[in-house]
Scaffold this motif. Structure first.
Motif, PDB file in Angstrom:
ATOM      1  N   MET A 119      71.420  38.003 -12.940  1.00 26.37           N
ATOM      2  CA  MET A 119      72.110  37.692 -14.202  1.00 26.37           C
ATOM      3  C   MET A 119      73.161  36.604 -13.982  1.00 26.37           C
ATOM      4  O   MET A 119      73.277  35.670 -14.769  1.00 26.37           O
ATOM      5  N   LEU A 120      73.924  36.722 -12.887  1.00 25.29           N
ATOM      6  CA  LEU A 120      74.958  35.723 -12.604  1.00 25.29           C
ATOM      7  C   LEU A 120      74.338  34.392 -12.200  1.00 25.29           C
ATOM      8  O   LEU A 120      74.975  33.346 -12.310  1.00 25.29           O
ATOM      9  N   GLY A 121      73.094  34.423 -11.758  1.00 21.97           N
ATOM     10  CA  GLY A 121      72.381  33.189 -11.445  1.00 21.97           C
ATOM     11  C   GLY A 121      72.246  32.273 -12.648  1.00 21.97           C
ATOM     12  O   GLY A 121      72.079  31.059 -12.486  1.00 21.97           O
ATOM     13  N   ALA A 122      72.347  32.819 -13.849  1.00 25.04           N
ATOM     14  CA  ALA A 122      72.296  31.995 -15.064  1.00 25.04           C
ATOM     15  C   ALA A 122      73.465  31.008 -15.102  1.00 25.04           C
ATOM     16  O   ALA A 122      73.405  29.996 -15.815  1.00 25.04           O
ATOM     17  N   LEU A 123      74.515  31.281 -14.328  1.00 24.36           N
ATOM     18  CA  LEU A 123      75.671  30.376 -14.248  1.00 24.36           C
ATOM     19  C   LEU A 123      75.507  29.345 -13.134  1.00 24.36           C
ATOM     20  O   LEU A 123      76.404  28.549 -12.895  1.00 24.36           O
ATOM     21  N   GLY A 124      74.391  29.396 -12.451  1.00 24.61           N
ATOM     22  CA  GLY A 124      74.154  28.467 -11.357  1.00 24.61           C
ATOM     23  C   GLY A 124      74.589  29.002 -10.010  1.00 24.61           C
ATOM     24  O   GLY A 124      74.602  28.267  -9.021  1.00 24.61           O
ATOM     25  N   LEU A 125      74.935  30.281  -9.944  1.00 21.67           N
ATOM     26  CA  LEU A 125      75.365  30.873  -8.676  1.00 21.67           C
ATOM     27  C   LEU A 125      74.166  31.314  -7.860  1.00 21.67           C
ATOM     28  O   LEU A 125      73.244  31.948  -8.383  1.00 21.67           O
ATOM     29  N   ALA A 126      74.185  31.011  -6.579  1.00 23.24           N
ATOM     30  CA  ALA A 126      73.189  31.538  -5.660  1.00 23.24           C
ATOM     31  C   ALA A 126      73.486  33.020  -5.442  1.00 23.24           C
ATOM     32  O   ALA A 126      74.545  33.530  -5.835  1.00 23.24           O
ATOM     33  N   ARG A 127      72.583  33.709  -4.786  1.00 24.93           N
ATOM     34  CA  ARG A 127      72.723  35.156  -4.623  1.00 24.93           C
ATOM     35  C   ARG A 127      74.000  35.551  -3.883  1.00 24.93           C
ATOM     36  O   ARG A 127      74.714  36.454  -4.303  1.00 24.93           O
ATOM     37  N   LEU A 176      91.599  33.212 -18.852  1.00 25.64           N
ATOM     38  CA  LEU A 176      90.925  32.725 -17.645  1.00 25.64           C
ATOM     39  C   LEU A 176      90.450  33.842 -16.718  1.00 25.64           C
ATOM     40  O   LEU A 176      89.527  33.635 -15.928  1.00 25.64           O
ATOM     41  N   HIS A 177      91.067  35.019 -16.800  1.00 27.39           N
ATOM     42  CA  HIS A 177      90.699  36.108 -15.892  1.00 27.39           C
ATOM     43  C   HIS A 177      89.217  36.456 -16.060  1.00 27.39           C
ATOM     44  O   HIS A 177      88.731  36.669 -17.157  1.00 27.39           O
ATOM     45  N   GLY A 178      88.503  36.468 -14.931  1.00 24.64           N
ATOM     46  CA  GLY A 178      87.084  36.785 -14.949  1.00 24.64           C
ATOM     47  C   GLY A 178      86.189  35.635 -15.382  1.00 24.64           C
ATOM     48  O   GLY A 178      84.976  35.788 -15.466  1.00 24.64           O
ATOM     49  N   ARG A 179      86.782  34.480 -15.625  1.00 25.10           N
ATOM     50  CA  ARG A 179      85.994  33.317 -16.036  1.00 25.10           C
ATOM     51  C   ARG A 179      85.703  32.437 -14.832  1.00 25.10           C
ATOM     52  O   ARG A 179      86.473  32.394 -13.868  1.00 25.10           O
ATOM     53  N   LEU A 180      84.597  31.718 -14.903  1.00 19.32           N
ATOM     54  CA  LEU A 180      84.202  30.781 -13.865  1.00 19.32           C
ATOM     55  C   LEU A 180      84.896  29.451 -14.125  1.00 19.32           C
ATOM     56  O   LEU A 180      84.762  28.874 -15.198  1.00 19.32           O
ATOM     57  N   VAL A 181      85.692  29.010 -13.145  1.00 21.53           N
ATOM     58  CA  VAL A 181      86.397  27.730 -13.224  1.00 21.53           C
ATOM     59  C   VAL A 181      85.895  26.878 -12.060  1.00 21.53           C
ATOM     60  O   VAL A 181      86.357  27.033 -10.930  1.00 21.53           O
ATOM     61  N   PRO A 182      84.930  26.013 -12.320  1.00 17.99           N
ATOM     62  CA  PRO A 182      84.359  25.211 -11.228  1.00 17.99           C
ATOM     63  C   PRO A 182      85.389  24.253 -10.620  1.00 17.99           C
ATOM     64  O   PRO A 182      86.194  23.654 -11.329  1.00 17.99           O
ATOM     65  N   THR A 183      85.352  24.167  -9.308  1.00 16.18           N
ATOM     66  CA  THR A 183      86.177  23.189  -8.594  1.00 16.18           C
ATOM     67  C   THR A 183      85.256  22.490  -7.596  1.00 16.18           C
ATOM     68  O   THR A 183      84.225  23.040  -7.208  1.00 16.18           O
ATOM     69  N   LEU A 235      80.440  38.684 -17.696  1.00 18.06           N
ATOM     70  CA  LEU A 235      80.803  37.568 -16.816  1.00 18.06           C
ATOM     71  C   LEU A 235      79.968  36.319 -17.095  1.00 18.06           C
ATOM     72  O   LEU A 235      80.345  35.222 -16.687  1.00 18.06           O
ATOM     73  N   VAL A 236      78.844  36.496 -17.747  1.00 18.21           N
ATOM     74  CA  VAL A 236      77.914  35.385 -17.976  1.00 18.21           C
ATOM     75  C   VAL A 236      78.353  34.636 -19.234  1.00 18.21           C
ATOM     76  O   VAL A 236      77.785  34.776 -20.313  1.00 18.21           O
ATOM     77  N   ARG A 237      79.424  33.879 -19.061  1.00 20.33           N
ATOM     78  CA  ARG A 237      79.960  33.033 -20.124  1.00 20.33           C
ATOM     79  C   ARG A 237      80.013  31.612 -19.600  1.00 20.33           C
ATOM     80  O   ARG A 237      80.083  31.398 -18.388  1.00 20.33           O
ATOM     81  N   PRO A 238      80.011  30.639 -20.484  1.00 17.14           N
ATOM     82  CA  PRO A 238      80.058  29.257 -19.991  1.00 17.14           C
ATOM     83  C   PRO A 238      81.282  29.026 -19.102  1.00 17.14           C
ATOM     84  O   PRO A 238      82.362  29.547 -19.370  1.00 17.14           O
ATOM     85  N   PRO A 239      81.113  28.270 -18.018  1.00 12.84           N
ATOM     86  CA  PRO A 239      82.259  27.936 -17.159  1.00 12.84           C
ATOM     87  C   PRO A 239      83.336  27.197 -17.963  1.00 12.84           C
ATOM     88  O   PRO A 239      83.046  26.561 -18.976  1.00 12.84           O
ATOM     89  N   VAL A 240      84.574  27.300 -17.492  1.00 10.82           N
ATOM     90  CA  VAL A 240      85.703  26.623 -18.136  1.00 10.82           C
ATOM     91  C   VAL A 240      85.918  25.292 -17.418  1.00 10.82           C
ATOM     92  O   VAL A 240      86.414  25.277 -16.290  1.00 10.82           O
ATOM     93  N   PRO A 241      85.556  24.167 -18.043  1.00  4.78           N
ATOM     94  CA  PRO A 241      85.776  22.877 -17.379  1.00  4.78           C
ATOM     95  C   PRO A 241      87.267  22.533 -17.361  1.00  4.78           C
ATOM     96  O   PRO A 241      88.053  23.062 -18.160  1.00  4.78           O
ATOM     97  N   GLU A 242      87.648  21.657 -16.450  1.00  3.76           N
ATOM     98  CA  GLU A 242      89.061  21.254 -16.354  1.00  3.76           C
ATOM     99  C   GLU A 242      89.611  20.791 -17.698  1.00  3.76           C
ATOM    100  O   GLU A 242      90.743  21.089 -18.045  1.00  3.76           O
TER     101      GLU A 242
END
Length: 193
Positions: free
Chosen positions: A10-18, A160-167, A50-57
């Motif tokens: 399910m989390l792979g939908a965000l682009g995360l590897a296992r 932001l808590h629990g959100r994906l913030v790509p860096t 957790l499967v929500r769109p990442p938060v861009p800068e």
């Protein structure tokens, strides 16, 4: 309930590897796992949350647009900790930052504009705070480290808590925003070690 494998898919939908997905689950982002016959089970709704769109800068709260320390931590640092103050205490120490960076953090705190702090596991925000002090010290091996005093975060944190913030890839910490030249006075992350 779903298996760890289903949860990581399910989390792979965000682009995360296992493995990064497993690390996020170990940090407790989907709640505590139920261990049953050698398997880990998670509540499907908690994982789906957790499967929500990442938060861009560009979409980060305004308070973080003037600079934010983003720590990349191992899930073991926060796993099983319940309160926000316990989590802040678990991530405040052991950072390799330059003297100029510590000076900048102190100056911001003195002018009543403390640097926001986020700790992430696999890019997911697990801890937030405000750096009110940055104190150098020696660890047990004699290496210089920095201990932050972290106050509770501002009203920007719950979003932001629990959100994906790509860096971008890098060392154990980074500063955002990462646009070229955005924070030139802070130096850069040192490699782990």
């Amino acid at each position: 309930m779903i298996s760890e494998r289903e949860a990581t898919t399910m989390l792979g939908a965000l682009g995360l590897a296992r493995e990064p997905a497993r690390r996020a689950l170990k940090a407790g982002l989907a709640g505590d796992a139920l261990r049953l016959r050698g398997s880990l089970l998670y509540r499907a709704a908690a994982v789906q949350a957790l499967v929500r769109p990442p938060v861009p800068e560009s979409a980060l709260p305004a308070e973080l647009q003037q600079g934010c320390f983003v720590a990349r931590i191992d899930p073991s640092r926060v796993s099983g900790l319940v309160t926000d103050s316990e989590r802040r205490a678990a991530v405040c120490d052991g950072w390799r930052v330059s003297a100029i960076t510590r000076l900048f953090f102190r100056l911001r705190a003195q002018r009543m504009d403390p640097m926001p702090f986020l700790a992430t596991v696999s890019g997911f925000v697990v801890v937030g705070g405000l750096v009110t002090a940055a104190v150098p010290h020696r660890d047990v091996a004699g290496a210089e480290r920095t201990r932050f005093s972290l106050d509770p975060p501002g009203p920007w944190y719950p979003s932001l808590h629990g959100r994906l913030v790509p860096t971008p890839p890098g060392g154990p910490w980074t500063l955002i925003p990462t646009a070229a030249g955005a924070l030139p006075w802070l130096g850069s992350s040192l490699p782990a070690g």
